[in-house]
Design a protein around this motif. Structure first.
Motif, PDB file in Angstrom:
ATOM      1  N   GLY A 152     -32.311  21.341 168.186  1.00 53.32           N
ATOM      2  CA  GLY A 152     -31.808  21.425 169.596  1.00 53.32           C
ATOM      3  C   GLY A 152     -30.984  22.560 170.114  1.00 53.32           C
ATOM      4  O   GLY A 152     -30.522  22.717 170.882  1.00 53.32           O
ATOM      5  N   ILE A 153     -31.310  23.873 169.296  1.00 59.97           N
ATOM      6  CA  ILE A 153     -30.645  24.918 169.631  1.00 59.97           C
ATOM      7  C   ILE A 153     -31.742  26.084 169.518  1.00 59.97           C
ATOM      8  O   ILE A 153     -32.694  25.995 168.852  1.00 59.97           O
ATOM      9  CB  ILE A 153     -29.378  25.374 168.499  1.00 59.97           C
ATOM     10  CG1 ILE A 153     -29.962  25.434 167.158  1.00 59.97           C
ATOM     11  CG2 ILE A 153     -28.263  24.387 168.645  1.00 59.97           C
ATOM     12  CD1 ILE A 153     -29.039  26.084 166.296  1.00 59.97           C
ATOM     13  N   ASN A 154     -31.522  27.128 170.424  1.00 62.29           N
ATOM     14  CA  ASN A 154     -32.432  28.311 170.444  1.00 62.29           C
ATOM     15  C   ASN A 154     -32.092  29.170 169.239  1.00 62.29           C
ATOM     16  O   ASN A 154     -31.364  29.093 168.378  1.00 62.29           O
ATOM     17  CB  ASN A 154     -32.222  28.903 171.836  1.00 62.29           C
ATOM     18  CG  ASN A 154     -30.953  29.786 172.090  1.00 62.29           C
ATOM     19  OD1 ASN A 154     -30.313  30.102 171.286  1.00 62.29           O
ATOM     20  ND2 ASN A 154     -30.504  29.258 173.562  1.00 62.29           N
ATOM     21  N   ALA A 155     -32.988  30.167 169.362  1.00 63.11           N
ATOM     22  CA  ALA A 155     -32.826  31.102 167.990  1.00 63.11           C
ATOM     23  C   ALA A 155     -31.510  31.985 168.275  1.00 63.11           C
ATOM     24  O   ALA A 155     -31.035  32.449 167.182  1.00 63.11           O
ATOM     25  CB  ALA A 155     -34.196  32.200 168.172  1.00 63.11           C
ATOM     26  N   MET A 159     -28.962  31.979 165.145  1.00 61.75           N
ATOM     27  CA  MET A 159     -28.564  33.145 164.469  1.00 61.75           C
ATOM     28  C   MET A 159     -26.899  33.400 164.430  1.00 61.75           C
ATOM     29  O   MET A 159     -26.244  33.734 163.429  1.00 61.75           O
ATOM     30  CB  MET A 159     -29.163  34.309 164.947  1.00 61.75           C
ATOM     31  CG  MET A 159     -29.024  35.621 164.092  1.00 61.75           C
ATOM     32  SD  MET A 159     -30.249  35.312 162.553  1.00 61.75           S
ATOM     33  CE  MET A 159     -31.738  34.673 163.033  1.00 61.75           C
ATOM     34  N   ALA A 160     -26.390  32.865 165.571  1.00 61.30           N
ATOM     35  CA  ALA A 160     -24.765  33.173 165.456  1.00 61.30           C
ATOM     36  C   ALA A 160     -24.299  31.938 164.589  1.00 61.30           C
ATOM     37  O   ALA A 160     -23.335  32.099 163.813  1.00 61.30           O
ATOM     38  CB  ALA A 160     -24.543  32.586 167.076  1.00 61.30           C
ATOM     39  N   LYS A 161     -24.828  30.596 164.494  1.00 60.26           N
ATOM     40  CA  LYS A 161     -24.150  29.722 163.689  1.00 60.26           C
ATOM     41  C   LYS A 161     -24.511  30.197 162.426  1.00 60.26           C
ATOM     42  O   LYS A 161     -23.511  29.792 161.221  1.00 60.26           O
ATOM     43  CB  LYS A 161     -24.951  28.386 163.928  1.00 60.26           C
ATOM     44  CG  LYS A 161     -24.388  27.861 165.305  1.00 60.26           C
ATOM     45  CD  LYS A 161     -25.235  26.348 165.577  1.00 60.26           C
ATOM     46  CE  LYS A 161     -24.648  25.933 167.022  1.00 60.26           C
ATOM     47  NZ  LYS A 161     -23.163  25.580 167.203  1.00 60.26           N
ATOM     48  N   SER A 162     -25.750  30.819 161.880  1.00 57.94           N
ATOM     49  CA  SER A 162     -25.947  31.152 160.534  1.00 57.94           C
ATOM     50  C   SER A 162     -24.993  32.372 160.078  1.00 57.94           C
ATOM     51  O   SER A 162     -24.353  32.117 158.814  1.00 57.94           O
ATOM     52  CB  SER A 162     -27.452  31.886 160.584  1.00 57.94           C
ATOM     53  OG  SER A 162     -28.274  30.743 160.621  1.00 57.94           O
ATOM     54  N   MET A 163     -24.586  33.346 160.862  1.00 61.32           N
ATOM     55  CA  MET A 163     -23.480  34.177 160.532  1.00 61.32           C
ATOM     56  C   MET A 163     -22.145  33.655 160.338  1.00 61.32           C
ATOM     57  O   MET A 163     -21.401  33.986 159.723  1.00 61.32           O
ATOM     58  CB  MET A 163     -23.611  35.196 161.690  1.00 61.32           C
ATOM     59  CG  MET A 163     -24.752  36.079 161.698  1.00 61.32           C
ATOM     60  SD  MET A 163     -24.936  37.366 163.093  1.00 61.32           S
ATOM     61  CE  MET A 163     -26.489  37.997 163.104  1.00 61.32           C
ATOM     62  N   GLU A 164     -21.810  32.686 161.387  1.00 61.83           N
ATOM     63  CA  GLU A 164     -20.757  31.770 161.076  1.00 61.83           C
ATOM     64  C   GLU A 164     -20.537  31.209 159.644  1.00 61.83           C
ATOM     65  O   GLU A 164     -19.507  31.121 159.293  1.00 61.83           O
ATOM     66  CB  GLU A 164     -20.312  30.826 162.225  1.00 61.83           C
ATOM     67  CG  GLU A 164     -20.357  31.282 163.641  1.00 61.83           C
ATOM     68  CD  GLU A 164     -20.349  30.028 164.728  1.00 61.83           C
ATOM     69  OE1 GLU A 164     -20.228  30.471 165.868  1.00 61.83           O
ATOM     70  OE2 GLU A 164     -20.547  29.037 164.296  1.00 61.83           O
ATOM     71  N   GLY A 165     -21.608  30.727 159.219  1.00 62.23           N
ATOM     72  CA  GLY A 165     -21.499  29.932 158.132  1.00 62.23           C
ATOM     73  C   GLY A 165     -21.706  30.952 156.688  1.00 62.23           C
ATOM     74  O   GLY A 165     -21.741  30.385 155.569  1.00 62.23           O
ATOM     75  N   LEU A 166     -21.715  32.379 156.820  1.00 63.25           N
ATOM     76  CA  LEU A 166     -22.056  33.087 155.687  1.00 63.25           C
ATOM     77  C   LEU A 166     -20.971  33.138 154.593  1.00 63.25           C
ATOM     78  O   LEU A 166     -21.197  32.754 153.498  1.00 63.25           O
ATOM     79  CB  LEU A 166     -22.575  34.315 156.031  1.00 63.25           C
ATOM     80  CG  LEU A 166     -23.932  34.657 156.678  1.00 63.25           C
ATOM     81  CD1 LEU A 166     -23.880  36.224 157.018  1.00 63.25           C
ATOM     82  CD2 LEU A 166     -25.010  34.607 155.714  1.00 63.25           C
ATOM     83  N   GLU A 167     -19.838  33.303 155.184  1.00 64.29           N
ATOM     84  CA  GLU A 167     -18.515  33.108 154.131  1.00 64.29           C
ATOM     85  C   GLU A 167     -18.517  31.882 153.480  1.00 64.29           C
ATOM     86  O   GLU A 167     -18.242  31.923 152.191  1.00 64.29           O
ATOM     87  CB  GLU A 167     -17.343  33.502 154.876  1.00 64.29           C
ATOM     88  CG  GLU A 167     -16.189  33.700 153.992  1.00 64.29           C
ATOM     89  CD  GLU A 167     -14.875  34.346 154.770  1.00 64.29           C
ATOM     90  OE1 GLU A 167     -13.783  34.088 154.314  1.00 64.29           O
ATOM     91  OE2 GLU A 167     -15.129  34.610 156.045  1.00 64.29           O
ATOM     92  N   PHE A 168     -18.586  30.915 153.926  1.00 69.17           N
ATOM     93  CA  PHE A 168     -18.348  29.565 153.480  1.00 69.17           C
ATOM     94  C   PHE A 168     -19.602  29.259 152.587  1.00 69.17           C
ATOM     95  O   PHE A 168     -19.281  28.948 151.660  1.00 69.17           O
ATOM     96  CB  PHE A 168     -18.393  28.309 154.423  1.00 69.17           C
ATOM     97  CG  PHE A 168     -18.312  27.082 154.003  1.00 69.17           C
ATOM     98  CD1 PHE A 168     -17.303  26.524 153.368  1.00 69.17           C
ATOM     99  CD2 PHE A 168     -19.367  26.334 154.067  1.00 69.17           C
ATOM    100  CE1 PHE A 168     -17.124  25.460 152.820  1.00 69.17           C
ATOM    101  CE2 PHE A 168     -19.289  25.051 153.334  1.00 69.17           C
ATOM    102  CZ  PHE A 168     -18.314  24.553 152.627  1.00 69.17           C
ATOM    103  N   GLY A 169     -20.774  29.626 152.969  1.00 67.34           N
ATOM    104  CA  GLY A 169     -21.856  29.368 152.130  1.00 67.34           C
ATOM    105  C   GLY A 169     -21.530  30.043 150.730  1.00 67.34           C
ATOM    106  O   GLY A 169     -21.850  29.425 149.602  1.00 67.34           O
ATOM    107  N   PHE A 170     -21.291  31.236 150.798  1.00 67.45           N
ATOM    108  CA  PHE A 170     -21.428  32.060 149.504  1.00 67.45           C
ATOM    109  C   PHE A 170     -19.992  31.544 148.667  1.00 67.45           C
ATOM    110  O   PHE A 170     -20.096  31.425 147.598  1.00 67.45           O
ATOM    111  CB  PHE A 170     -21.166  33.540 149.895  1.00 67.45           C
ATOM    112  CG  PHE A 170     -22.479  34.448 150.138  1.00 67.45           C
ATOM    113  CD1 PHE A 170     -23.348  34.469 148.925  1.00 67.45           C
ATOM    114  CD2 PHE A 170     -22.915  34.571 151.223  1.00 67.45           C
ATOM    115  CE1 PHE A 170     -24.560  35.074 148.784  1.00 67.45           C
ATOM    116  CE2 PHE A 170     -24.435  35.129 151.326  1.00 67.45           C
ATOM    117  CZ  PHE A 170     -24.991  35.329 150.471  1.00 67.45           C
ATOM    118  N   ILE A 171     -18.830  31.483 149.464  1.00 67.71           N
ATOM    119  CA  ILE A 171     -17.598  31.113 148.646  1.00 67.71           C
ATOM    120  C   ILE A 171     -17.586  29.733 148.163  1.00 67.71           C
ATOM    121  O   ILE A 171     -17.025  29.592 146.977  1.00 67.71           O
ATOM    122  CB  ILE A 171     -16.461  31.530 149.548  1.00 67.71           C
ATOM    123  CG1 ILE A 171     -15.252  32.057 148.572  1.00 67.71           C
ATOM    124  CG2 ILE A 171     -16.047  30.477 150.632  1.00 67.71           C
ATOM    125  CD1 ILE A 171     -15.242  33.355 147.891  1.00 67.71           C
TER     126      ILE A 171
END
Length: 557
Positions: A152-155, A159-171
């Motif tokens: 339900g979201i566009n590209a 991409m914005a949500k993916s960048m938001e989640g980078l720090e949490f995903g790694f840490i």
């Protein structure tokens, strides 16, 4: 003239001094409004614990579109910050195509391809990407997805949500790998809860981050006071779709587990209504489960009602035979109001942010009560066009065959949003305070310290589909063949939040604003900006040259 030469020498010396100082002292300033390049204190604390070499492989290298290049750049910038804080961390970029790594090998590591349609020089083609990273530490490893998969979201939003989640995903993965002692999560098995096959998908996810196993009573019948020390060894317990009434002694044990700091994740059915039975008989009588939990949950500040929520606005679809042509059955996907799809609230909680809708099956409405010292946060609720069906009552598949919304009695769906999942935080008061049962427990506690619990009014939210005796992933939509539901991520996030002592879950609420160019304006004003970029520097050079020539002639006139 000598004065000018002296100033030049001073400036050169100052410049050399700054270069030398920059090699010794490092200071970085984050001038972005959303502080996207500033690591949280929780992240720094986790990174500082790494005392052995940690290798991170980023599988995001190759010829791919600009937005993925931006994701690559953001990922490397984040890892540079990790490396700056702890030199034990190293990373490298890997192109799986160039390295000739087979897709089977990548999928065995938990990496599944993203297929992109790319048009270059008038030629359209498809490319496969594996936007993941792997972390290796102390003989163990974890795979980190770099792309947020949300329907339900566009590209650009993705991409914005993916960048938001980078720090949490790694840490989050680094924290789990670096902890020498994993926390213990148990599941009750003596109340006819979901079995091993029905919990297969969720259990596989839990064991990646926690010690997970069943809780067996010592007498193999029901929990007794003597089981309380065993229960205290678990940091959290899951109670998934119990279908057998709890005894009073079992409730005392669970109550004292909570009072001693144990976290609980409840996924309970208050109504007996099973879709498997309905598909076989076309009509069932829904009646209440007598779980004997009402007084226990009431003391903590909630009540799960004995009724069924029906959602007219956001129902899921089921495959149903709606007729036949010359003896051949005609199947169609039809909306089923008893299976509401719940979306995160506008002000998303770290548990629910950026998740696909969660699928509920015959859920019941939850009432929250006024309880001093307990904060209640609604995680999921139905749409404003919801109805509440009292029980006992009949549920028939004929209701699904009514596809025209004009033929539905909308007055049955005017109850407003109904709470389906709620988080409770605070100091819980024992349900057995000042009661005779308290004398049965040594060191009985009347009140807990700050604690958390989550209550979900549907046990099937944790049950994965099973086809021909084989379990499918939790969240898999059999009708579409895709992972359309966020059930598994919701439950994993719930556990992570309940057991989060470092505040890492707050990173899921980080927001990154991508300032994208307006593509329509670019097309319309393309020529203007091309000429402006071409002529403006030339005009500037001519103006500066003219001023210098004028000053030189004036000086030597």
């Amino acid at each position: 003239m000598r004065f000018i030469k002296n100033n030049i020498i001073v400036l050169i010396l100052m410049f050399i001094g700054i270069l030398l100082a920059s090699g010794v002292y490092y200071k970085r300033y984050d001038l972005t409004s959303d502080q996207r390049y500033t690591l949280s204190e929780a992240t720094k604390n986790v990174l500082e614990k790494i005392d052995k070499p940690m290798e991170i492989d980023v599988y995001l290298e190759g010829d791919f579109p600009a937005d993925f290049k931006q994701l690559q750049s953001e990922t490397l910038t984040l890892l540079d910050e990790f490396k700056r804080i702890n030199s034990n961390i190293s990373y490298q970029l890997i192109d799986p195509v160039k390295e000739k790594i087979s897709q089977d090998t990548l999928e065995a590591m938990g990496m599944f391809p993203s297929v992109l349609q790319v048009e270059k020089e008038g030629i359209s083609s498809q490319i496969k990407l594996f936007p993941y990273a792997t972390i290796k530490y102390n003989g163990y490893g974890q795979t980190v997805p770099l792309i947020t998969r949300q329907i339900g979201i566009n590209a650009e939003e993705q991409m914005a949500k993916s960048m938001e989640g980078l720090e949490f995903g790694f840490i989050n993965s680094i924290d789990k790998l670096s902890n020498e002692h994993l926390k213990n999560v148990g599941i009750l098995v003596n109340q006819a809860e979901l079995n091993k096959l029905e919990m297969f998908s969720l259990a596989n996810r839990i064991v990646q981050n926690y010690n997970f196993g069943p809780i067996f009573p010592k007498d193999e019948q029901s929990l007794k006071i003597q089981d309380l020390p065993t229960l205290k060894n678990f940091d959290a317990i899951i109670i998934a779709k119990p279908r057998k009434a709890f005894t009073d002694e079992e409730k005392v044990v669970i109550d004292q587990y909570i009072m001693n700091g144990g976290k609980t994740l409840w996924a309970i059915d208050q109504v007996n209504a099973e879709m498997d039975t309905l598909l076989k008989s076309s009509k069932i009588l829904a009646y209440p489960y007598d779980l004997n939990l009402t007084d226990l949950l009431f003391s903590y500040g909630i009540r799960v009602n004995s009724s069924v929520v029906k959602d007219l606005q956001r129902p899921d679809y089921i495959n149903l035979q709606v007729g036949s042509v010359q003896g051949n059955p005609q199947n169609r996907r039809v909306p089923w109001v008893y299976f509401p799809l719940a979306f995160p609230q506008k002000l998303s909680h770290p548990i629910t942010k950026n998740l696909n809708p969660v699928r509920f099956e015959f859920p019941s409405p939850i009432d929250t009560l006024s309880t001093p010292g307990i904060k209640k946060t609604v995680l999921y609720q139905s749409s404003p066009y919801s109805g509440v069906q009292g029980i006992p009552s009949y549920i028939s598949l004929e209701e699904a065959k009514i596809s025209n919304i004009d033929s539905v009695n909308v007055n049955l769906y005017n109850k407003g949003p109904q709470i389906l999942a709620v988080l409770l935080e605070g100091e819980f008061t024992s349900a057995y305070k000042d009661r005779i049962e308290s004398s049965q427990v040594e060191d009985f506690k009347n009140q807990s310290k700050k604690n958390k619990m989550i209550v979900i009014s549907d046990g099937d939210v944790a049950r994965n589909p099973i086809i021909k005796g084989q379990p499918l992933p939790l969240g898999f939509n059999i009708s579409t063949g895709n992972m359309d539901y966020g059930n598994e991520e919701f439950l994993i996030n719930s556990l992570n939040y309940l057991l989060d002592d470092n505040g890492l879950m707050s990173l899921r609420n980080r927001s990154v604003e991508l300032r994208m160019l307006d593509k329509q304006t670019i097309v319309m004003d393309k020529s203007y900006w091309q000429w402006l970029n071409l002529l403006l520097p030339l005009v500037g050079i001519f103006m500066i040259g003219g001023v210098l020539i004028f000053l030189r002639r004036k000086k030597f006139r």
